[in-house]
Design a protein around this motif. Structure first.
Motif, PDB file in Angstrom:
ATOM      1  N   GLU A 175       0.812  -1.216   0.000  1.00  0.00           N
ATOM      2  CA  GLU A 175       0.000   0.000   0.000  1.00  0.00           C
ATOM      3  C   GLU A 175       0.846   1.267   0.000  1.00  0.00           C
ATOM      4  O   GLU A 175       0.379   2.337  -0.387  1.00  0.00           O
ATOM      5  N   GLU A 176       2.106   1.166   0.443  1.00  0.00           N
ATOM      6  CA  GLU A 176       2.994   2.327   0.513  1.00  0.00           C
ATOM      7  C   GLU A 176       3.836   2.506  -0.743  1.00  0.00           C
ATOM      8  O   GLU A 176       4.437   3.559  -0.939  1.00  0.00           O
ATOM      9  N   CYS A 177       3.895   1.467  -1.576  1.00  0.00           N
ATOM     10  CA  CYS A 177       4.757   1.509  -2.761  1.00  0.00           C
ATOM     11  C   CYS A 177       4.077   2.271  -3.896  1.00  0.00           C
ATOM     12  O   CYS A 177       2.892   2.593  -3.831  1.00  0.00           O
ATOM     13  N   SER A 178       4.853   2.541  -4.945  1.00  0.00           N
ATOM     14  CA  SER A 178       4.325   3.295  -6.090  1.00  0.00           C
ATOM     15  C   SER A 178       4.536   2.492  -7.380  1.00  0.00           C
ATOM     16  O   SER A 178       5.668   2.156  -7.708  1.00  0.00           O
ATOM     17  N   PRO A 179       3.434   2.190  -8.089  1.00  0.00           N
ATOM     18  CA  PRO A 179       2.053   2.541  -7.758  1.00  0.00           C
ATOM     19  C   PRO A 179       1.497   1.651  -6.639  1.00  0.00           C
ATOM     20  O   PRO A 179       2.041   0.582  -6.370  1.00  0.00           O
ATOM     21  N   ASP A 180       0.417   2.112  -6.037  1.00  0.00           N
ATOM     22  CA  ASP A 180      -0.275   1.342  -5.018  1.00  0.00           C
ATOM     23  C   ASP A 180      -1.125   0.291  -5.736  1.00  0.00           C
ATOM     24  O   ASP A 180      -2.240   0.555  -6.181  1.00  0.00           O
ATOM     25  N   ILE A 181      -0.572  -0.906  -5.858  1.00  0.00           N
ATOM     26  CA  ILE A 181      -1.236  -1.968  -6.604  1.00  0.00           C
ATOM     27  C   ILE A 181      -2.556  -2.367  -5.948  1.00  0.00           C
ATOM     28  O   ILE A 181      -3.512  -2.736  -6.636  1.00  0.00           O
ATOM     29  N   THR A 182      -2.619  -2.270  -4.631  1.00  0.00           N
ATOM     30  CA  THR A 182      -3.856  -2.658  -3.955  1.00  0.00           C
ATOM     31  C   THR A 182      -5.014  -1.747  -4.361  1.00  0.00           C
ATOM     32  O   THR A 182      -6.143  -2.209  -4.534  1.00  0.00           O
ATOM     33  N   ALA A 183      -4.720  -0.450  -4.513  1.00  0.00           N
ATOM     34  CA  ALA A 183      -5.769   0.489  -4.938  1.00  0.00           C
ATOM     35  C   ALA A 183      -6.115   0.318  -6.418  1.00  0.00           C
ATOM     36  O   ALA A 183      -7.264   0.506  -6.825  1.00  0.00           O
ATOM     37  N   LEU A 184      -5.115  -0.052  -7.219  1.00  0.00           N
ATOM     38  CA  LEU A 184      -5.320  -0.192  -8.662  1.00  0.00           C
ATOM     39  C   LEU A 184      -5.948  -1.525  -9.059  1.00  0.00           C
ATOM     40  O   LEU A 184      -6.393  -1.683 -10.195  1.00  0.00           O
ATOM     41  N   MET A 185      -5.955  -2.482  -8.128  1.00  0.00           N
ATOM     42  CA  MET A 185      -6.334  -3.841  -8.501  1.00  0.00           C
ATOM     43  C   MET A 185      -7.708  -3.953  -9.159  1.00  0.00           C
ATOM     44  O   MET A 185      -7.854  -4.665 -10.174  1.00  0.00           O
ATOM     45  N   PRO A 186      -8.755  -3.283  -8.683  1.00  0.00           N
ATOM     46  CA  PRO A 186     -10.042  -3.405  -9.382  1.00  0.00           C
ATOM     47  C   PRO A 186      -9.958  -2.980 -10.845  1.00  0.00           C
ATOM     48  O   PRO A 186     -10.522  -3.652 -11.726  1.00  0.00           O
ATOM     49  N   ALA A 187      -9.249  -1.886 -11.129  1.00  0.00           N
ATOM     50  CA  ALA A 187      -9.115  -1.429 -12.515  1.00  0.00           C
ATOM     51  C   ALA A 187      -8.236  -2.383 -13.320  1.00  0.00           C
ATOM     52  O   ALA A 187      -8.506  -2.646 -14.500  1.00  0.00           O
ATOM     53  N   ILE A 188      -7.174  -2.910 -12.690  1.00  0.00           N
ATOM     54  CA  ILE A 188      -6.296  -3.850 -13.385  1.00  0.00           C
ATOM     55  C   ILE A 188      -7.060  -5.104 -13.782  1.00  0.00           C
ATOM     56  O   ILE A 188      -6.917  -5.621 -14.906  1.00  0.00           O
ATOM     57  N   ARG A 189      -7.904  -5.614 -12.870  1.00  0.00           N
ATOM     58  CA  ARG A 189      -8.627  -6.851 -13.158  1.00  0.00           C
ATOM     59  C   ARG A 189      -9.636  -6.681 -14.287  1.00  0.00           C
ATOM     60  O   ARG A 189     -10.049  -7.667 -14.909  1.00  0.00           O
ATOM     61  N   MET A 190     -10.026  -5.438 -14.577  1.00  0.00           N
ATOM     62  CA  MET A 190     -10.899  -5.185 -15.723  1.00  0.00           C
ATOM     63  C   MET A 190     -10.126  -5.271 -17.030  1.00  0.00           C
ATOM     64  O   MET A 190     -10.724  -5.449 -18.097  1.00  0.00           O
ATOM     65  N   ARG A 191      -8.796  -5.124 -16.957  1.00  0.00           N
ATOM     66  CA  ARG A 191      -7.969  -5.082 -18.168  1.00  0.00           C
ATOM     67  C   ARG A 191      -7.050  -6.292 -18.328  1.00  0.00           C
ATOM     68  O   ARG A 191      -6.424  -6.441 -19.379  1.00  0.00           O
ATOM     69  N   ALA A 192      -6.969  -7.147 -17.320  1.00  0.00           N
ATOM     70  CA  ALA A 192      -6.066  -8.288 -17.402  1.00  0.00           C
ATOM     71  C   ALA A 192      -6.720  -9.519 -16.783  1.00  0.00           C
ATOM     72  O   ALA A 192      -7.372  -9.427 -15.746  1.00  0.00           O
ATOM     73  N   ASP A 193      -6.521 -10.671 -17.432  1.00  0.00           N
ATOM     74  CA  ASP A 193      -7.086 -11.918 -16.914  1.00  0.00           C
ATOM     75  C   ASP A 193      -6.351 -12.393 -15.668  1.00  0.00           C
ATOM     76  O   ASP A 193      -6.957 -12.940 -14.751  1.00  0.00           O
ATOM     77  N   ARG A 194      -5.034 -12.183 -15.665  1.00  0.00           N
ATOM     78  CA  ARG A 194      -4.213 -12.668 -14.562  1.00  0.00           C
ATOM     79  C   ARG A 194      -3.194 -11.597 -14.194  1.00  0.00           C
ATOM     80  O   ARG A 194      -2.795 -10.802 -15.041  1.00  0.00           O
ATOM     81  N   VAL A 195      -2.729 -11.645 -12.937  1.00  0.00           N
ATOM     82  CA  VAL A 195      -1.814 -10.611 -12.431  1.00  0.00           C
ATOM     83  C   VAL A 195      -0.655 -11.275 -11.698  1.00  0.00           C
ATOM     84  O   VAL A 195      -0.848 -12.250 -10.951  1.00  0.00           O
ATOM     85  N   CYS A 196       0.538 -10.729 -11.912  1.00  0.00           N
ATOM     86  CA  CYS A 196       1.732 -11.155 -11.172  1.00  0.00           C
ATOM     87  C   CYS A 196       2.358  -9.913 -10.550  1.00  0.00           C
ATOM     88  O   CYS A 196       2.620  -8.929 -11.255  1.00  0.00           O
ATOM     89  N   ILE A 197       2.595  -9.957  -9.248  1.00  0.00           N
ATOM     90  CA  ILE A 197       3.159  -8.822  -8.521  1.00  0.00           C
ATOM     91  C   ILE A 197       4.469  -9.245  -7.877  1.00  0.00           C
ATOM     92  O   ILE A 197       4.544 -10.279  -7.216  1.00  0.00           O
ATOM     93  N   LYS A 198       5.503  -8.450  -8.085  1.00  0.00           N
ATOM     94  CA  LYS A 198       6.776  -8.678  -7.407  1.00  0.00           C
ATOM     95  C   LYS A 198       6.821  -7.778  -6.182  1.00  0.00           C
ATOM     96  O   LYS A 198       6.688  -6.557  -6.278  1.00  0.00           O
TER      97      LYS A 198
END
Length: 383
Positions: A175-198
């Motif tokens: 949540e502190e990193c940039s970008p905040d993937i947790t906040a972006l996740m709903p929008a990302i899931r609309m554009r990608a079938d699967r997600v990989c986070i390092k």
């Protein structure tokens, strides 16, 4: 970060020639060479290309442009090549130096790499050209901007958020990193079938399940050093995997099954092998599961003890000479003045304090391990 002027300078044929001619020279010597018109810039590239020989060998061979900060924050080729995603289209929301984008391009027909810094985006384009990766499109935008405006759909989205704060401090929570993937996740899931986070090597795997629920988490180590924690959100799992590159992987479903019971007794006279679990097993807290039925172990952070040679590629094995109770006075009488390689796990005394208590020098041919089992402090002499 690299400036526009530095980037344009490093693209010039004469400067590239100087870098190539100085590639094996000492960078400090190169920086002080008054015969070089742009000695500082050449020396910096020589320094990071030399470091790239092991971490990024393809970048070294192609004489890519390597900005210092981007190099320090990038994946190694070994780690990037290990990642699982493959398909037709991939989106890398955090391009940076582009190492992960480059290896994604080997497994996808097309990769879109998003980089918010305009100069670093140009560096990535130039490096991909030198590397012959013609199926990567670099887009200069923030991850938030790109996700908000894109209409594309991708098989996989990959993200390696920036883990440095405004004052250079290291960040671990997603949540502190940039970008905040947790906040972006709903929008990302609309554009990608699967997600990989390092995530950071210091990231707690339990946090991944707290944030994402049904996911897979993998800790990846190289040379017994945890390099990255990967979170896969792809409809499978939940599971946890420990991977030691070049040695193997071990996966356990996260299904609430009880953990292995502690051994009934410590068979001091029977143990002949000390097993040192790889850091990936420690990170995932899977050492006890991995050694269940192969060796006795009381803690995921501790050592394993075997009565015979065990088939455990994710553990380093050492032959035991003796196991005894930790008695610093006795040990001091026996070891004072010697050079000792001190190993320790689950032992509450710092290495330098052990050395001081025993009157030994750290480092040497003799190896001694210190640990605790059931509240008893132990000394294991190794052959």
């Amino acid at each position: 970060m690299i400036t526009r002027e530095q980037y344009e300078l490093l693209c010039r044929d004469d400067v590239r020639g100087d870098i190539d001619r100085c590639i094996d020279r000492d960078p400090i010597e190169t920086a002080l060479d008054k015969r070089l018109p742009h000695a500082a810039e050449v020396a910096s590239q020589v320094k990071y290309l030399q470091r790239a020989r092991r971490k990024l060998p393809e970048w070294y061979r192609a004489r890519c442009i390597i900005p210092a900060l981007a190099f320090e924050q990038s994946s190694s080729c070994d780690c990037a090549a290990h990642k699982e995603p493959e398909g037709e289209t991939a989106l890398d929301l955090t391009c940076g130096l582009g190492v992960d984008s480059f290896y994604l391009s080997k497994r996808f027909a097309h990769v879109t790499a998003v980089e918010r810094d305009p100069v670093l985006a140009d560096v990535a384009r130039e490096n991909f050209r030198r590397l012959g990766a013609d199926n990567i499109e670099v887009v200069c935008a923030s991850a938030e901007e790109f996700i908000a405006r894109t209409e594309g759909h991708y098989d996989w989205c990959y993200a390696d958020p920036d883990r440095r704060g405004p004052h250079g401090e290291k960040l671990v929570r997603l949540e502190e990193c940039s970008p905040d993937i947790t906040a972006l996740m709903p929008a990302i899931r609309m554009r990608a079938d699967r997600v990989c986070i390092k995530a950071s090597p210091m990231f707690d795997i339990d946090e991944a399940f707290r944030i994402f629920g049904q996911c897979r988490v993998e800790a990846v180590s190289l040379g017994d050093e945890c390099k990255e924690v990967l979170v896969y959100i792809d409809g499978s799992g939940p599971s946890v995997t420990a991977t030691a590159l070049g040695r193997g992987s071990f996966t356990v479903p996260r299904d609430g099954s009880p953990e292995p019971a502690a051994p009934a007794s410590f068979r001091r006279e029977e143990y002949v092998r000390l097993l040192i679990p790889d850091v990936a097993l420690q990170k995932t807290r899977l050492a006890r599961c991995y050694l269940d039925g192969r060796a006795d172990i009381w803690s995921d952070n501790g050592y394993g003890f075997a009565t015979a040679e065990a088939d455990t590629p994710l553990c380093r094995q050492e032959e035991i000479a003796s196991i005894e109770r930790y008695d610093p006075r006795k040990l001091r009488r026996e070891m004072k003045g010697r050079g000792i390689e001190i190993l320790k796990r689950e032992f509450p005394v710092a290495t330098h304090r052990i050395a001081a208590a025993l009157g030994v020098r750290e480092g040497g041919g003799e190896r001694v391990a210190f640990t605790s089992v059931g509240g008893e402090f132990l000394v294991i002499r190794l052959k």
